[in-house]
Enzyme design. Structure first.
Site, PDB file in Angstrom:
ATOM      1  N   LEU A 160     -49.524  -3.933  73.623  1.00  0.00           N
ATOM      2  CA  LEU A 160     -48.921  -3.286  72.445  1.00  0.00           C
ATOM      3  C   LEU A 160     -47.787  -2.346  72.847  1.00  0.00           C
ATOM      4  O   LEU A 160     -47.741  -1.870  73.988  1.00  0.00           O
ATOM      5  CB  LEU A 160     -49.974  -2.511  71.642  1.00  0.00           C
ATOM      6  CG  LEU A 160     -50.720  -1.326  72.268  1.00  0.00           C
ATOM      7  CD1 LEU A 160     -49.872  -0.069  72.329  1.00  0.00           C
ATOM      8  CD2 LEU A 160     -51.975  -1.035  71.476  1.00  0.00           C
ATOM      9  N   ARG A 161     -46.880  -2.123  71.908  1.00  0.00           N
ATOM     10  CA  ARG A 161     -45.778  -1.175  72.129  1.00  0.00           C
ATOM     11  C   ARG A 161     -46.031   0.071  71.313  1.00  0.00           C
ATOM     12  O   ARG A 161     -46.387  -0.037  70.139  1.00  0.00           O
ATOM     13  CB  ARG A 161     -44.441  -1.786  71.663  1.00  0.00           C
ATOM     14  CG  ARG A 161     -44.011  -3.005  72.409  1.00  0.00           C
ATOM     15  CD  ARG A 161     -42.973  -3.777  71.616  1.00  0.00           C
ATOM     16  NE  ARG A 161     -43.535  -4.253  70.334  1.00  0.00           N
ATOM     17  CZ  ARG A 161     -42.828  -4.807  69.369  1.00  0.00           C
ATOM     18  NH1 ARG A 161     -41.524  -4.951  69.482  1.00  0.00           N
ATOM     19  NH2 ARG A 161     -43.404  -5.211  68.244  1.00  0.00           N
ATOM     20  N   ASN A 219     -44.501  -6.363  82.101  1.00  0.00           N
ATOM     21  CA  ASN A 219     -43.735  -5.114  82.009  1.00  0.00           C
ATOM     22  C   ASN A 219     -42.593  -5.064  83.016  1.00  0.00           C
ATOM     23  O   ASN A 219     -41.523  -4.541  82.720  1.00  0.00           O
ATOM     24  CB  ASN A 219     -44.663  -3.904  82.194  1.00  0.00           C
ATOM     25  CG  ASN A 219     -45.251  -3.465  80.864  1.00  0.00           C
ATOM     26  OD1 ASN A 219     -44.996  -4.083  79.839  1.00  0.00           O
ATOM     27  ND2 ASN A 219     -46.037  -2.403  80.873  1.00  0.00           N
ATOM     28  N   LEU A 262     -32.042  -6.529  75.225  1.00  0.00           N
ATOM     29  CA  LEU A 262     -30.700  -6.533  75.802  1.00  0.00           C
ATOM     30  C   LEU A 262     -29.882  -5.403  75.206  1.00  0.00           C
ATOM     31  O   LEU A 262     -28.666  -5.522  75.047  1.00  0.00           O
ATOM     32  CB  LEU A 262     -30.006  -7.885  75.548  1.00  0.00           C
ATOM     33  CG  LEU A 262     -30.479  -9.051  76.420  1.00  0.00           C
ATOM     34  CD1 LEU A 262     -29.690 -10.314  76.085  1.00  0.00           C
ATOM     35  CD2 LEU A 262     -30.338  -8.748  77.914  1.00  0.00           C
ATOM     36  N   ALA A 264     -28.238  -2.019  75.730  1.00  0.00           N
ATOM     37  CA  ALA A 264     -27.879  -1.087  76.804  1.00  0.00           C
ATOM     38  C   ALA A 264     -28.127   0.345  76.344  1.00  0.00           C
ATOM     39  O   ALA A 264     -28.077   0.646  75.155  1.00  0.00           O
ATOM     40  CB  ALA A 264     -26.411  -1.275  77.161  1.00  0.00           C
ATOM     41  N   GLY A 269     -38.183   4.714  79.340  1.00  0.00           N
ATOM     42  CA  GLY A 269     -39.098   5.813  79.673  1.00  0.00           C
ATOM     43  C   GLY A 269     -40.482   5.441  79.187  1.00  0.00           C
ATOM     44  O   GLY A 269     -40.831   4.259  79.174  1.00  0.00           O
ATOM     45  N   CYS A 272     -45.487   3.590  80.193  1.00  0.00           N
ATOM     46  CA  CYS A 272     -45.834   2.293  80.796  1.00  0.00           C
ATOM     47  C   CYS A 272     -44.818   1.744  81.794  1.00  0.00           C
ATOM     48  O   CYS A 272     -45.146   1.561  82.959  1.00  0.00           O
ATOM     49  CB  CYS A 272     -46.095   1.280  79.700  1.00  0.00           C
ATOM     50  SG  CYS A 272     -47.616   1.652  78.816  1.00  0.00           S
ATOM     51  N   LYS A 275     -44.278   3.670  85.207  1.00  0.00           N
ATOM     52  CA  LYS A 275     -45.467   3.687  86.077  1.00  0.00           C
ATOM     53  C   LYS A 275     -45.882   2.276  86.491  1.00  0.00           C
ATOM     54  O   LYS A 275     -46.322   2.063  87.613  1.00  0.00           O
ATOM     55  CB  LYS A 275     -46.605   4.454  85.404  1.00  0.00           C
ATOM     56  CG  LYS A 275     -47.583   3.639  84.628  1.00  0.00           C
ATOM     57  CD  LYS A 275     -48.800   4.445  84.225  1.00  0.00           C
ATOM     58  CE  LYS A 275     -49.578   3.757  83.128  1.00  0.00           C
ATOM     59  NZ  LYS A 275     -50.186   2.492  83.494  1.00  0.00           N
TER      60      LYS A 275
HETATM   61  P1  NAD Z   1     -53.924   7.954  77.102  1.00  0.00           P
HETATM   62  O1  NAD Z   1     -53.708   8.829  78.252  1.00  0.00           O
HETATM   63  O2  NAD Z   1     -53.168   8.153  75.822  1.00  0.00           O
HETATM   64  O3  NAD Z   1     -55.480   7.950  76.709  1.00  0.00           O
HETATM   65  C1  NAD Z   1     -56.525   7.842  77.616  1.00  0.00           C
HETATM   66  C2  NAD Z   1     -57.768   8.478  76.989  1.00  0.00           C
HETATM   67  O4  NAD Z   1     -58.880   8.273  77.853  1.00  0.00           O
HETATM   68  C3  NAD Z   1     -57.660  10.003  76.803  1.00  0.00           C
HETATM   69  O5  NAD Z   1     -57.925  10.325  75.451  1.00  0.00           O
HETATM   70  C4  NAD Z   1     -58.730  10.571  77.736  1.00  0.00           C
HETATM   71  O6  NAD Z   1     -59.324  11.762  77.242  1.00  0.00           O
HETATM   72  C5  NAD Z   1     -59.728   9.418  77.786  1.00  0.00           C
HETATM   73  N1  NAD Z   1     -60.603   9.426  78.963  1.00  0.00           N
HETATM   74  C6  NAD Z   1     -60.258   9.624  80.260  1.00  0.00           C
HETATM   75  N2  NAD Z   1     -61.365   9.513  81.043  1.00  0.00           N
HETATM   76  C7  NAD Z   1     -62.408   9.233  80.214  1.00  0.00           C
HETATM   77  C8  NAD Z   1     -63.805   8.987  80.421  1.00  0.00           C
HETATM   78  N3  NAD Z   1     -64.334   9.006  81.642  1.00  0.00           N
HETATM   79  N4  NAD Z   1     -64.576   8.749  79.352  1.00  0.00           N
HETATM   80  C9  NAD Z   1     -64.048   8.726  78.117  1.00  0.00           C
HETATM   81  N5  NAD Z   1     -62.732   8.937  77.846  1.00  0.00           N
HETATM   82  C10 NAD Z   1     -61.924   9.188  78.895  1.00  0.00           C
HETATM   83  O7  NAD Z   1     -53.691   6.477  77.640  1.00  0.00           O
HETATM   84  P2  NAD Z   1     -53.030   5.213  76.884  1.00  0.00           P
HETATM   85  O8  NAD Z   1     -51.569   5.417  76.726  1.00  0.00           O
HETATM   86  O9  NAD Z   1     -53.860   4.839  75.717  1.00  0.00           O
HETATM   87  O10 NAD Z   1     -53.211   4.096  78.031  1.00  0.00           O
HETATM   88  C11 NAD Z   1     -54.483   3.615  78.384  1.00  0.00           C
HETATM   89  C12 NAD Z   1     -54.286   2.432  79.320  1.00  0.00           C
HETATM   90  O11 NAD Z   1     -53.637   1.363  78.616  1.00  0.00           O
HETATM   91  C13 NAD Z   1     -53.400   2.742  80.537  1.00  0.00           C
HETATM   92  O12 NAD Z   1     -53.870   2.012  81.642  1.00  0.00           O
HETATM   93  C14 NAD Z   1     -52.038   2.222  80.116  1.00  0.00           C
HETATM   94  O13 NAD Z   1     -51.239   1.851  81.205  1.00  0.00           O
HETATM   95  C15 NAD Z   1     -52.408   1.019  79.280  1.00  0.00           C
HETATM   96  N6  NAD Z   1     -51.424   0.668  78.257  1.00  0.00           N
HETATM   97  C16 NAD Z   1     -50.795   1.647  77.542  1.00  0.00           C
HETATM   98  C17 NAD Z   1     -49.873   1.287  76.567  1.00  0.00           C
HETATM   99  C18 NAD Z   1     -49.140   2.347  75.772  1.00  0.00           C
HETATM  100  O14 NAD Z   1     -48.160   2.002  75.111  1.00  0.00           O
HETATM  101  N7  NAD Z   1     -49.539   3.601  75.807  1.00  0.00           N
HETATM  102  C19 NAD Z   1     -49.598  -0.062  76.302  1.00  0.00           C
HETATM  103  C20 NAD Z   1     -50.293  -1.032  77.027  1.00  0.00           C
HETATM  104  C21 NAD Z   1     -51.207  -0.665  78.004  1.00  0.00           C
END
Ligand code: NAD
Length: 445
Positions: A160-161, A219, A262, A264, A269, A272, A275
């Site tokens: 998701l985005r 990504n 595409l 520019a 940022g 995702c 990192k």
């Molecule tokens: P986030 O940091 O917004 O949320 C993570 C949540 O996990 C936090 O609320 C935190 O309190 C909770 N947490 C941490 N440890 C915990 C535990 N032990 N038990 C219960 N809760 C716990 O993260 P996010 O942006 O939702 O991303 C989550 C994952 O999905 C990452 O690996 C990210 O790379 C991936 N991802 C993110 C996106 C995006 O657009 N944000 C898109 C695709 C994939």
């Protein structure tokens, strides 16, 4: 079967997934260790902005389809636990798997005494090998159970985005399911078939390590596409009469290239792309291969925000003592997320050179305050931000910035200098009508 799912980690991914599953009538328990976050969610208020999320959240809470807990033990009563905790970058670019390991230990403890089969799904973005090499051993050790006889394990990355998270979750381009046993695979396919019924979403069934790599490849490709068009933009900048917009439009008509990603600008940022590219470089190197293409994708992106300052200097020469208006602070429109926003690099550099920064963002001002503190002036409108400024940089492509006119700039600014870092304005509208106009990838005409 009326599957009950639990979701550990209610961030952007976990909360959106929880709300969307619940809105399709599937029973969901959302779990997070952050009690403040849980309180907000329980009150029907998502801790971040996503189009359509708040209304859906309130509806599923009212219908009692979504329950909340601060204790991972609550996962035991569900059939499938989806782990969606953060996997931020370590200093060396590798993925920090400590939240994942800790969540797996808690889930392992939760299912220890459970009699029925349970499935644990890793939705967090993790390097290839993590589901089987980190999650599975932690779960087996703490629970005393074994895969595949006692519980199943699955890698199910998320695509998701932010900004369109709900729409993307309800209508994704694909679902990737990485498993090592048939029972788990069938249960996951059945869950998603129910969720997307009557729609047919392509499902890629594979092993966990391939599923994990698909997410990084996805990504990395998108990030590379952005750095590629930014490279072309930087070339256009040096060739009078060229415009990257025309180049991008034309190459996008080639079906092998396609028109998306595409645009520019000042670089990517968010939580995702930066990192995930860094992690892909890191685990490739750890496996004996240095992915130079991705190292350069990253390098181009590191430098791109400073193009705005280069363009500024072409007219202002000396920046110290000047006032610059920054329009847009969030890393992209329709989000309050400031993680790795290009505005941060630009503002830090401007501050370093003695510039007074006035800033406006339609949504992310509160989040920006925790990043910049009292180092900048926060404004409530575009007009207020422009007031008395020597120059303006558009740093996020919020649609309302398209409505900026030469008249507005001339009325409010000390000198009407506009640097469009996101190509939201139409150059012909500004050329000759303000003191100086420049845009990324727009060679002097
Ligand atoms: P986030 O940091 O917004 O949320 C993570 C949540 O996990 C936090 O609320 C935190 O309190 C909770 N947490 C941490 N440890 C915990 C535990 N032990 N038990 C219960 N809760 C716990 O993260 P996010 O942006 O939702 O991303 C989550 C994952 O999905 C990452 O690996 C990210 O790379 C991936 N991802 C993110 C996106 C995006 O657009 N944000 C898109 C695709 C994939």
């Amino acid at each position: 079967m009326n599957t009950h799912i639990s979701i550990v980690g209610l961030g952007f991914v976990g909360l959106t997934t929880a709300v969307c599953f619940a809105s399709k009538g599937i029973k969901v328990t959302g779990i997070d260790i952050d009690e403040n976050k849980l309180k907000m969610v329980a009150a029907g208020q998502p801790p971040f902005y996503e189009v359509g999320l708040a209304q859906r959240l309130r509806r599923v809470l009212k219908n009692k389809k979504l329950a909340l807990s601060a204790n991972v033990k609550a996962a035991a009563s569900s059939d499938i636990t989806i782990i969606a905790v953060g996997t931020p970058s370590n200093k060396d670019g590798s993925a920090n798997l400590s939240y994942l390991a800790s969540a797996c230990e808690s889930v392992g403890a939760a299912i220890k005494d459970k009699k029925r089969f349970h499935i644990v799904v890793i939705k967090s973005t993790v390097p290839p090998g993590t589901t089987l090499g980190v999650a599975l051993p932690a779960l087996e050790k703490i629970s005393g159970k074994r895969v595949p006889q006692d519980f199943g394990i699955c890698s199910n990355p998320e695509f998701l985005r932010e900004g369109s998270a709900v729409a993307d979750t309800l209508s994704p381009d694909k679902v990737v399911i990485g498993t090592i046993d048939d029972r788990t695979k069938k249960a996951m396919v059945a869950l998603y078939n129910r969720f997307y019924r009557p729609k047919n979403v392509p499902m890629v069934e594979t092993n966990p390590q391939t599923a994990e790599l698909i997410k990084y490849a996805n990504n990395s490709f998108l990030a590379t596409k952005i750095s590629f068009i930014n490279t072309i933009a930087n070339v256009c900048q040096r060739i009078p009469g060229t415009d990257v917009e025309t180049v991008a439009y034309a190459i996008g008509l080639d079906r092998r290239i396609g028109p998306l990603f595409l645009r520019a600008g000042l670089g990517y940022g968010g939580s995702c792309f930066p990192k995930d590219v860094a992690a892909m470089i890191s685990f490739s190197k750890a496996n004996g291969y240095s992915p130079e293409l991705l190292a350069n994708t990253h390098l181009v992106n590191q430098m791109q925000p400073y193009k705005a300052i280069e363009l500024l200097k072409m007219f202002l020469h000396e920046l110290a003592g000047k006032t610059v208006a920054i329009l847009g602070l969030a890393f992209k429109p329709y989000t309050t997320d400031m993680r790795e926003a290009v505005s941060i690099k630009i503002i830090e550099e401007l501050n370093r050179t003695g510039v007074l920064v006035r800033a406006f963002d339609p949504m992310a001002i509160e989040e920006a305050k925790s990043v910049f503190g009292d180092k900048i002036i926060y404004c409530k409108t575009t007009e207020e931000c422009l007031e008395g400024s020597d120059a303006c940089i558009i740093a996020t492509e919020w649609p309302q910035f398209r409505n900026i006119t030469p008249k507005l700039l001339n009325k409010h600014m000390k000198t009407s200098i506009l640097i469009d870092g996101r190509r939201v304005t139409e150059p012909r509208k500004f050329n000759g009508k303000i003191t100086y106009y420049s845009a990324i990838g727009y060679g002097s005409q």
